[in-house]
Design a protein around this motif. Structure first.
Motif, short mmCIF file in Angstrom:
data_model
loop_
_atom_site.label_atom_id
_atom_site.label_comp_id
_atom_site.label_asym_id
_atom_site.label_seq_id
_atom_site.Cartn_x
_atom_site.Cartn_y
_atom_site.Cartn_z
N HIS A 172 0.82 -1.22 0.00
CA HIS A 172 0.00 0.00 0.00
C HIS A 172 0.85 1.27 0.00
CE1 HIS A 172 -3.69 -2.18 0.09
NE2 HIS A 172 -3.22 -2.94 1.06
N ILE A 173 2.08 1.14 -0.48
CA ILE A 173 2.90 2.31 -0.76
C ILE A 173 2.51 2.81 -2.16
CG2 ILE A 173 5.24 3.17 -1.14
CD1 ILE A 173 6.22 0.95 0.76
N PRO A 174 2.01 4.04 -2.29
CA PRO A 174 1.61 4.54 -3.62
C PRO A 174 2.84 4.81 -4.50
CG PRO A 174 0.56 5.80 -1.86
CD PRO A 174 1.67 5.00 -1.24
N VAL A 175 2.79 4.31 -5.72
CA VAL A 175 3.89 4.53 -6.67
C VAL A 175 3.41 5.09 -8.01
CG1 VAL A 175 5.44 2.79 -5.68
CG2 VAL A 175 3.76 2.09 -7.38
N ARG A 176 2.11 5.11 -8.24
CA ARG A 176 1.54 5.65 -9.47
C ARG A 176 0.48 6.69 -9.09
NH1 ARG A 176 2.96 1.49 -13.25
NH2 ARG A 176 5.11 1.03 -12.63
N TYR A 177 0.95 7.84 -8.63
CA TYR A 177 0.05 8.82 -8.03
C TYR A 177 -0.95 9.40 -9.03
CZ TYR A 177 3.83 8.90 -4.59
OH TYR A 177 4.78 8.55 -3.68
N ARG A 178 -0.50 9.71 -10.25
CA ARG A 178 -1.33 10.48 -11.17
C ARG A 178 -2.18 9.61 -12.10
NH1 ARG A 178 3.45 13.18 -10.49
NH2 ARG A 178 3.28 15.36 -9.84
N ASP A 179 -1.63 8.52 -12.56
CA ASP A 179 -2.35 7.71 -13.55
C ASP A 179 -2.60 6.29 -13.06
OD1 ASP A 179 0.25 6.92 -13.52
OD2 ASP A 179 0.53 6.89 -15.69
N GLY A 180 -2.53 6.08 -11.74
CA GLY A 180 -2.67 4.73 -11.21
C GLY A 180 -4.10 4.27 -11.06
N LEU A 181 -4.25 3.00 -10.78
CA LEU A 181 -5.56 2.40 -10.55
C LEU A 181 -5.98 2.59 -9.10
CD1 LEU A 181 -4.99 -0.98 -12.42
CD2 LEU A 181 -6.30 0.99 -13.25
N PRO A 182 -7.27 2.70 -8.85
CA PRO A 182 -7.72 2.77 -7.45
C PRO A 182 -7.44 1.48 -6.71
CG PRO A 182 -9.60 2.74 -8.98
CD PRO A 182 -8.37 2.79 -9.81
N CYS A 183 -7.05 1.61 -5.45
CA CYS A 183 -6.75 0.46 -4.60
C CYS A 183 -7.90 0.28 -3.61
CB CYS A 183 -5.44 0.69 -3.86
SG CYS A 183 -4.94 -0.67 -2.78
N PRO A 184 -8.24 -0.94 -3.23
CA PRO A 184 -9.31 -1.16 -2.24
C PRO A 184 -9.06 -0.45 -0.92
CG PRO A 184 -8.81 -3.21 -3.35
CD PRO A 184 -7.78 -2.23 -3.81
N CYS A 185 -7.79 -0.09 -0.64
CA CYS A 185 -7.50 0.62 0.61
C CYS A 185 -8.01 2.05 0.59
CB CYS A 185 -6.00 0.60 0.90
SG CYS A 185 -5.04 1.77 -0.07
N GLY A 186 -8.37 2.56 -0.60
CA GLY A 186 -8.86 3.92 -0.73
C GLY A 186 -7.87 4.85 -1.39
#
Length: 312
Positions: A172-186
């Protein structure tokens, strides 16, 4: 069977699909073992209880009486101090008070802890990381999590008000801030949305239009399929990017890969080491290796936890 086996423990590793149990001696010899499907919801705890009882009953009474300690490791959020299964999205339980249920049923002290924490501790202390003080263990599968040991000690967050002592939510470390997919963690663009088993399979299906059963199909096609190579390269890039902060802060000597995706073997370890070599500038590049215990890391860790009484 010898008349005296000595120092026997019962270990149970509860997973989203199956629950595995073993009774082992101090040398790791398995005297009784069984695997069952994990029921959904609170019936899972009845099944755990029954599995432990079944294993104890499989041994002759004189041997069964020598099983004096046990440990049960659970997925999701766990409060080890209060023996509470706080939350599991895959198994549908919330705030289940395990308490002394298993201890009363099996007639021995039973420790409760988190599955990935115990599996990672086992690999770093007794497995592939044995003899190395600073080790990062990554468990790669449906999700991504792991442990970090610094100076020979497991790093574990304080329990806090929730009682949940979390460790190693690397996925759950974000690495694709701008164009990433939504994660179930929110959040958006977490490592798990790119580098987990389901994410790799989903990305490959999106690029090729082929529906596949799992990430193993993608790894198997690396030699012949450029789309497979592109998907795996993207996953490795995300995994490496997610590790950068951890590596710069703690400088581990070794990264150990476990979990289902580790079945890809040296293809994965070599690719991750190569990408880290490209990215790291001011700290040494850690070695990357496969876990020694494979899918048994949780069981081995639970048995050691039962014997020692703590993750030290």
């Amino acid at each position: 069977m010898a008349d005296t086996v000595g120092d026997l423990v019962l270990a149970v590793d509860v997973g989203g699909g199956t629950t595995k149990g073993e009774i082992t001696d101090v040398d790791g010899v398995v005297l009784a073992a069984a695997t069952i499907e994990t029921p959904y919801g609170e019936p899972a705890f009845e099944a755990i209880d029954g599995l432990g009882t079944r294993l104890l009953n499989e041994l002759p009474p004189a041997v069964s009486d020598q099983v004096t300690r046990a440990a049960v490791i659970l997925p999701g959020l766990v409060d080890p101090e209060q023996a509470v299964a706080v939350f599991s999205s895959n198994l549908g339980w919330r705030n289940v008070k395990v308490g002394s249920r298993f201890a009363d049923s099996w007639g021995m002290p039973v420790l409760i802890d988190h599955d990935v924490t115990v599996a990672g501790w086992a690999e770093s202390r007794f497995g592939a990381g044995r003899g190395v003080d600073d080790v990062c263990v990554l468990i790669l599968g449906t999700g991504i999590s792991g442990t970090l040991s610094v100076g020979g000690r497991l790093v574990r967050g304080p329990a806090g008000q929730s009682g949940v002592a979390q460790t190693g939510e690397f996925g759950h470390i974000p690495v694709r801030y701008r164009d990433g997919l939504p994660c179930p963690c929110g959040n958006v663009g977490c490592v798990e949305t790119v580098a987990s088993g389901p994410a790799i399979a989903r990305a490959y299906a999106g690029r090729t239009g082929r529906e596949i059963t799992g990430a193993d199909v993608v790894f198997a096609a690396l030699d012949t399929d450029p789309e497979a190579r592109a998907v795996v390269a993207d996953a490795v890039d995300a995994l490496a990017a997610g590790l950068l902060g951890v590596l710069h802060a703690s400088c581990p000597e070794l990264i150990v890969l476990g979990g289902g995706l580790a079945g890809a073997g040296t293809v994965l370890t070599d690719a991750l080491h190569t990408r880290l070599t490209e990215l790291l500038r001011v700290i040494p590049v850690p070695r990357v290796t496969l876990g020694q215990f494979g899918i048994r890391a949780g069981l081995i860790g639970a048995a050691e936890l039962a014997r020692s009484g703590s993750l030290l």
